[in-house]
Design a protein around this motif. Structure first.
Motif, PDB file in Angstrom:
ATOM      1  N   ASP A   1      39.035  44.076  34.265  1.00  0.00           N
ATOM      2  CA  ASP A   1      40.201  43.764  33.442  1.00  0.00           C
ATOM      3  C   ASP A   1      40.992  42.660  34.144  1.00  0.00           C
ATOM      4  O   ASP A   1      40.783  42.386  35.336  1.00  0.00           O
ATOM      5  N   LEU A   2      41.889  42.007  33.422  1.00  0.00           N
ATOM      6  CA  LEU A   2      42.726  40.984  34.030  1.00  0.00           C
ATOM      7  C   LEU A   2      43.636  41.594  35.096  1.00  0.00           C
ATOM      8  O   LEU A   2      44.061  42.748  34.971  1.00  0.00           O
TER       9      LEU A   2
ATOM     10  N   THR B   1      43.833  37.372  24.752  1.00  0.00           N
ATOM     11  CA  THR B   1      43.324  38.356  25.712  1.00  0.00           C
ATOM     12  C   THR B   1      42.700  39.575  25.048  1.00  0.00           C
ATOM     13  O   THR B   1      42.210  40.466  25.744  1.00  0.00           O
TER      14      THR B   1
ATOM     15  N   THR C   1      36.037  37.201  32.271  1.00  0.00           N
ATOM     16  CA  THR C   1      37.180  37.289  33.188  1.00  0.00           C
ATOM     17  C   THR C   1      36.802  36.939  34.626  1.00  0.00           C
ATOM     18  O   THR C   1      37.658  36.489  35.393  1.00  0.00           O
TER      19      THR C   1
END
Length: 291
Positions: free
Chosen positions: A151-152, A185, A210
């Motif tokens: 994940d970011l 996103t 990502t």
């Protein structure tokens, strides 16, 4: 370091004289059937299996140099003019000690293999066609601890400026990252594995993984976010390298590829880590019985 072929039937597994080799092949076959094929994550793997063109072979090399030579030999076979379409190979590499638990070094090797081989071949006049041969293939990593997609990071999101690689032809990334703005996103096609960016040098927009986001606007390396369940579909029993012919990839309908990616993102998000582990339980039970 001879390759051991395996097709869908059990006869080829029995013909492998080494018990450990047979075990590695059988484990990889069960995982391939249960995760990528049965879950519908890779319908093209199922097609290769049905056509009896999916090969699983074990490389007995104990170093990356050994594996490199083995991969070049297998690549040559896949690139022969007489090779049928949808022929593909999984090269299992269970004997390189540094790859057993360390995913990053294995992933780095696979991602840079073609570039490093091309550099080596520049000074080898005895193999003028080998570099071109490698360009006809895509190499994909599978590993028990596969953890490429995250994940970011907490402080990165919509509107952030980052340095990102961009997608090139043949499903590969650019050598150098470029400055880009994150403009989306939550793309429904890719779940959290990809974000949409706009590159500042030419204004072009792309969805990029990502892990292609390298650093922030000031060049500070980005920390990794939480691992995504998407990693599970690449968690094979052993370090494994998938050789795919680019001619077969080019024949795919872009709409079908997009549909499969969207379906995979939704399925893996719905299952989560626990759900995927449940799907693998049968595979693990089979392994314990076989052992």
């Amino acid at each position: 370091m001879n390759p051991v072929p395996m097709t869908e039937g059990s006869k080829d597994v029995d013909e492998c004289g080494d018990a450990e080799c047979r075990k590695h092949i059988a484990q990889t076959q069960r995982w391939t059937q249960r995760i990528p094929i049965d879950l519908g994550l890779c319908p093209w793997a199922g097609k290769s299996m049905r056509l009896d063109r999916l090969r699983i072979i074990v490389c007995n090399g104990t170093s990356s140099i050994n594996v490199g030579a083995f991969l070049c030999d297998e690549a040559q076979q896949l690139c022969e003019a007489t090779t049928p379409e949808w022929s593909t190979t999984l090269v299992v590499c269970p004997h390189v000690a540094e790859w057993q638990d360390e995913f990053d070094s294995f992933d780095r090797y696979v991602q840079t293999f073609k570039a490093e081989q091309k550099y080596i071949l520049k000074s080898d006049e005895s193999n003028p066609n080998e570099s071109n041969m490698l360009e006809q293939l895509t190499f994909v990593a599978f590993h028990p601890n596969f953890t490429r997609w995250h994940d970011l990071p907490k402080d990165i999101g919509f509107g952030s400026v980052v340095h990102s690689h961009r997608g090139m032809c043949g499903f590969e990334k650019s050598v150098k990252p470029s400055l880009a703005n994150i403009i989306e996103t939550d793309g429904c096609n890719f779940g959290k594995r990809k974000v949409k960016v706009q590159f500042e040098n030419d204004g072009k927009e792309q969805f990029v993984p990502t892990d292609w986001l390298i650093s922030d606007e000031d060049g500070n390396p980005l920390p990794k976010g939480e691992p995504l369940p998407d990693n599970a579909m690449h968690r094979a029993p052993h370090p494994t390298i998938h050789l795919i012919r680019n001619a077969d990839l080019a024949s795919l309908c872009a709409r079908d590829v997009s549909r499969v990616k969207r379906k995979n993102a939704q399925l893996l998000s719905r299952l989560g880590w626990d759900g995927i582990q449940e799907k693998r339980q049968g595979e693990c039970c089979a392994d314990s019985v076989a052992c």
